[in-house]
Design a protein around this motif. Structure first.
Motif: not given
Length: 168
Positions: A48-55, A58-69
């Motif tokens: 997940l961290l690798r995914l969040l570093n380079r999203p 197609w991922l929205q910014k809100d989705d990235v924030k939710e994934l980080r949380k």
């Protein structure tokens, strides 16, 4: 994890109040489940961290924030799993130490009883021999002299055994 945590707390309370029943197998099963969960979940935060570093695009910014949380919560759960596993390990060690101590006390009591019975067994062995020359056989108070001798040795052995027990 919550059920396991409640079970561990119950075992811990029983151990602290000295009312522990046979829960070693239950603790071992809980520990194995926690290790499996930890093994299964440990790879996911890295992915997940690798995914969040380079999203991806197609991922929205809100989705990235939710994934980080979610990733942070995920890491907390894994840390809780590790802490609960360590708690179970400590409880197992404490239970093993208590059982070892109880076994040592039982063995010591058995040793004391054996030491206290030793003088009378030796005298009975002497009297059980069918040979001539039994000491004090012709003396009118020979029986009572031997009773006093055996009693003295038994008292001395008992004092020695209980003195040793108080040293522990």
């Amino acid at each position: 994890m919550r059920q396991t945590s409640l079970g561990v707390e119950q075992v811990e309370d029983q151990l602290l109040s000295s009312r522990l029943t046979s829960n070693r197998a239950e603790l071992g099963a809980n520990r194995r489940v926690l290790v499996r969960l930890q093994r299964l979940l440990a790879l996911e935060p890295g992915s997940l961290l690798r995914l969040l570093n380079r999203p991806p695009q197609w991922l929205q910014k809100d989705d990235v924030k939710e994934l980080r949380k979610s990733t942070e919560e995920f890491a907390l759960i894994i840390n809780d799993l590790m802490a609960l596993g360590e708690r179970i390990k400590l409880l197992q060690e404490e239970i093993a130490a208590n059982l070892n101590e109880q076994s040592n006390r039982t063995l010591f009591t058995l040793t004391v009883v054996t030491v206290l019975a030793l003088p009378i067994n030796i005298i009975a062995g002497f009297f059980g021999m069918n040979v001539g020359g039994i000491p004090l056989a012709d003396a009118p108070h020979g029986f009572w002299i031997l009773v006093a001798l055996v009693s003295t040795f038994t008292v001395l052995a008992g004092r020695w055994a209980f003195r040793k027990r108080q040293d522990y």
